[in-house]
Design a protein around this motif. Structure first.
Motif, PDB file in Angstrom:
ATOM      1  N   GLU A  46      30.031  30.934  50.816  1.00 18.07           N
ATOM      2  CA  GLU A  46      31.311  31.548  50.439  1.00 18.07           C
ATOM      3  C   GLU A  46      31.287  33.079  50.516  1.00 18.07           C
ATOM      4  O   GLU A  46      32.323  33.710  50.598  1.00 18.07           O
ATOM      5  N   PHE A  47      30.093  33.674  50.492  1.00 18.37           N
ATOM      6  CA  PHE A  47      30.029  35.140  50.539  1.00 18.37           C
ATOM      7  C   PHE A  47      30.162  35.677  51.967  1.00 18.37           C
ATOM      8  O   PHE A  47      30.316  36.871  52.177  1.00 18.37           O
ATOM      9  N   PHE A  48      30.074  34.796  52.935  1.00 17.32           N
ATOM     10  CA  PHE A  48      30.189  35.191  54.350  1.00 17.32           C
ATOM     11  C   PHE A  48      31.417  34.541  54.984  1.00 17.32           C
ATOM     12  O   PHE A  48      32.012  35.054  55.909  1.00 17.32           O
ATOM     13  N   PHE A  49      31.746  33.387  54.487  1.00 17.94           N
ATOM     14  CA  PHE A  49      32.816  32.541  55.021  1.00 17.94           C
ATOM     15  C   PHE A  49      33.557  32.023  53.783  1.00 17.94           C
ATOM     16  O   PHE A  49      33.314  30.921  53.324  1.00 17.94           O
ATOM     17  N   PRO A  50      34.430  32.891  53.205  1.00 15.15           N
ATOM     18  CA  PRO A  50      35.072  32.530  51.935  1.00 15.15           C
ATOM     19  C   PRO A  50      35.935  31.270  52.068  1.00 15.15           C
ATOM     20  O   PRO A  50      36.421  30.960  53.162  1.00 15.15           O
ATOM     21  N   GLN A  51      36.120  30.612  50.950  1.00 13.38           N
ATOM     22  CA  GLN A  51      36.919  29.374  50.957  1.00 13.38           C
ATOM     23  C   GLN A  51      38.326  29.661  51.493  1.00 13.38           C
ATOM     24  O   GLN A  51      38.921  28.837  52.158  1.00 13.38           O
ATOM     25  N   ARG A  52      38.836  30.840  51.208  1.00 12.35           N
ATOM     26  CA  ARG A  52      40.124  31.256  51.767  1.00 12.35           C
ATOM     27  C   ARG A  52      39.987  32.721  52.156  1.00 12.35           C
ATOM     28  O   ARG A  52      39.523  33.518  51.352  1.00 12.35           O
ATOM     29  N   GLU A  53      40.361  33.071  53.369  1.00  9.17           N
ATOM     30  CA  GLU A  53      40.335  34.479  53.754  1.00  9.17           C
ATOM     31  C   GLU A  53      41.474  34.793  54.700  1.00  9.17           C
ATOM     32  O   GLU A  53      41.922  33.936  55.469  1.00  9.17           O
ATOM     33  N   CYS A  54      41.931  36.033  54.629  1.00 12.18           N
ATOM     34  CA  CYS A  54      43.040  36.467  55.475  1.00 12.18           C
ATOM     35  C   CYS A  54      42.496  36.874  56.846  1.00 12.18           C
ATOM     36  O   CYS A  54      41.543  37.639  56.934  1.00 12.18           O
TER      37      CYS A  54
END
Lengths: 294, 349
Positions: B62-70
């Motif tokens: 999640e710190f590199f590929f967050p659960q939701r990101e813009c």
């Protein structure tokens, strides 16, 4: 902070977002049926810094802000024109209204904008097919990407005999019938079929395979291109094998869900193959190890 | 394995200096306890850090590929689209060797072909501090060659009685250790203590795969028609927990979120999971993997076969998270062992 960059992580110099689309103007909207419309679009600027160039069978991610993006096969070849003195390239996308985005696309009018990324994937390599007899087999909206292929070879001396078998549920759902008359004039053998009897339809009734048995094909010279609903491929391949067409001479284009277009989102994966990268056009022999293909 | 001469001794107070130093110019995440369970979370005081011997419930992805990101911002009236590639200087502390191997695999996926700027930028802005672990009943990293990490971290911590033995994987890691804290060359007795701990770890695995890692892609290639898929498909809830907790599951959906003013919005990506029903469904309703059995077969093959040709590595790192999280106790090691038992590859040995 940059001096502490993890030296083992991949290079990040000059990275640009691969998700940024480019605007295109809708030059023309043509209603084909109640469900399908043809959009002729002209990119405002070169997409991704390159002139619009693609093989038939390749696709673009087309989107509208607020509705997201979806993959659409190109339905034409790029057409060069001059608008207000400057050279422009336009091409066609044919969109069936089945979801949020495609229904929103159907509300689009001439002069509106759509947003494109692409082209993606591998298409039909027309140069490699020179000298061949080409047999196009399209079911339903499979005729859409096939139109791009047909338009890039029809009327050219460098190809052999061209034959189109096109099937749909009803006569109204056979797209581009007007253009098929032009293709006939260019020497193409066009054979149509519909699934069930229909008032006023005098042509063949039955699935596309019913038209294959009567064809006279030269097995060594013929390459077949097959695009249609998932259920169609196996039966068409069986019928063509009976006509001694080799699997290596059958090209198929496959549909899958896609979100990125470049092998990251995972949606289009068939076994070990990503349709957005290895396809959508595959040689049938390349699908031998991919039992989930159809 | 690190060269023995490379080990440096770091006291617990020395670790505190290192973490406090990192917190000065980075957002620091690390292993903490949440409701009594090991997890990753934000660390604002050194005391928040609770290095865990067993895997965290969720991985560090999640710190590199967050659960939701813009991915981009858009303005509907003008049609303007503005890309968003956001990252912050950050550090993640307490990744186990399996987590570090998983991160190395994610690096390969997001850098392959068209680079994913969002992931790669975040990755480059992150200091990784690994930590040694000890297996629970689900762990099987010793069977998939991920028990030790040689690369993919800046600093690695081996906890011993009196403190830590450290080794570094990057110049950045060496620089940070030198700048933010004090280490001394590890004594022979402390290195011996570490060797004893490593031997104890190697002998502690309760879960093992009954075939060498190199045979697993071939074994999975023979398993397409195995009855195992129907068996686990019949009990699977299709909840996607396995995808959520997996440190190498990185499939995603992309969708638009329109603001309350109906004028602007965000294109976001969110985690998706191949075990969820709609994952392979296309417009018009055709689903290319209709059954739970087919979807599980796809997920398991993605871990052990489908990606191995392209990336030359198994995509299962043996952390056991999917087995731990599964509501109906589908166990990835057990399933794999059943396939191994059915396979002619093992029988011919």
């Amino acid at each position: 902070m940059n001096s502490l960059l993890n030296q083992q992580s991949p290079k990040t110099d000059n990275l640009v977002s691969p998700y940024l689309p480019s605007a295109a103007t809708v030059e023309r909207v043509t209603k084909l049926t109640e469900k399908e419309r043809l959009f002729t679009v002209t990119p405002l600027a070169a997409i991704g810094g390159l002139p619009v160039s693609f093989d038939p069978g390749q696709f673009f991610m087309c989107g509208l802000p607020g509705y997201g993006e979806a993959p659409f096969s190109v339905a034409s070849m790029p057409v060069n024109s001059h608008i207000n003195g400057s050279p422009k390239q336009s091409f066609d996308l044919c969109i069936r209204a089945v979801g949020n985005l495609s229904n929103a696309m159907h509300r689009i009018k001439k002069g509106d904008r759509v947003y494109l990324r692409g082209p993606f994937g591998r298409g039909f390599k027309t140069d490699e097919l020179k000298g061949k007899d080409l047999l196009f087999i399209a079911g339903g909206i499979g005729i859409v990407p096939m139109r791009s292929f047909i338009k890039s070879v029809a009327g050219k001396d460098s190809y052999g005999k061209l034959t189109l078998i096109c099937g749909a549920k009803t006569p109204e759902e056979i797209l581009f019938q007007g253009e098929m008359d032009e293709w006939k004039d260019m020497g193409m053998d066009v054979r149509l079929t519909i699934d069930k009897r229909h008032p006023g339809w005098k042509g063949n009734v039955g699935v596309v395979t019913t038209l294959i048995s009567s064809l006279k094909l030269k097995p060594d010279k013929t390459v077949a291109a097959i695009i249609g609903p998932p259920v169609m491929y196996k039966f068409v391949a069986l019928a063509l094998r009976k006509k001694l067409i080799k699997d290596a001479s059958m090209l198929v284009s496959l549909e899958r869900r896609m979100k990125c277009g470049f092998g990251k989102c995972g949606h289009c994966q068939i076994n070990s193959s990503y349709v957005c990268q290895d396809g959508p056009v595959y040689r049938l022999t390349d699908l031998a190890g991919l039992p989930e293909a159809f | 394995m690190a060269d023995k001469n490379q080990y440096r001794y770091l006291t617990k107070t020395g670790l505190k200096s290192l973490i406090n130093g990192l917190m000065k110019d980075r957002v620091v995440y690390g292993a903490v306890k949440k409701d009594g369970f090991p997890a990753f979370g934000r660390i604002t005081r050194f005391e928040d850090l609770e290095l865990s011997q067993t895997p965290t419930h969720l991985s560090a992805k999640e710190f590199f590929f967050p659960q939701r990101e813009c991915l981009l911002k858009f303005d509907i009236p003008t049609g303007a689209h503005e890309p968003v590639v956001a990252s912050q200087g950050q550090a993640v502390i307490g990744l186990h060797p399996c987590d570090i191997h998983a991160l190395n695999l994610m690096d390969k996926v997001f850098a392959h072909g068209t680079s994913d700027a969002n992931y790669l930028t975040r990755r480059a802005d992150t200091v990784i501090i690994g930590a040694e672990c000890f297996p629970d009943e689900y762990c099987f990293c010793s069977s998939v060659e991920t028990m030790n990490a040689n690369a993919g971290f800046d600093i690695f911590l081996h906890e011993i009685k009196s403190g830590f033995l450290t080794h570094t994987g990057t110049d950045a890691g060496r620089h940070l250790l030198g700048k933010l804290t004090k280490t001394v060359k590890a004594s022979a007795s402390r290195i011996k203590e570490l060797d004893r701990l490593k031997k104890k770890k190697e002998g502690a695995f309760k879960t093992r795969l009954n075939a060498p890692a190199k045979d697993l892609p071939g074994i999975y290639a023979q398993s397409s028609d195995s009855p195992v898929w129907g068996k686990i498909g019949a009990i699977c809830y299709g909840c996607g927990s396995c995808n959520n907790v997996c440190p190498t599951c990185c499939c995603f959906d992309v969708k638009d979120e329109v603001g309350a003013n109906l004028k602007d919005g965000l294109r976001v990506r969110v985690w998706d999971g191949c075990t969820l029903e709609d994952f392979a469904k296309v417009a018009g309703g055709h689903n290319f993997r209709k059954t739970r059995a087919e979807r599980l077969r796809h997920r398991f093959n993605r871990k052990f076969r489908y990606l191995t040709d392209k990336f030359n590595a198994l995509f299962c790192v043996g952390c056991g998270r999917c087995s731990r999280a599964c509501l109906v106790k589908i166990n990835i090691a057990q399933v794999t062992n059943e396939l191994i038992a059915e396979s002619t590859i093992t029988k011919n040995r």
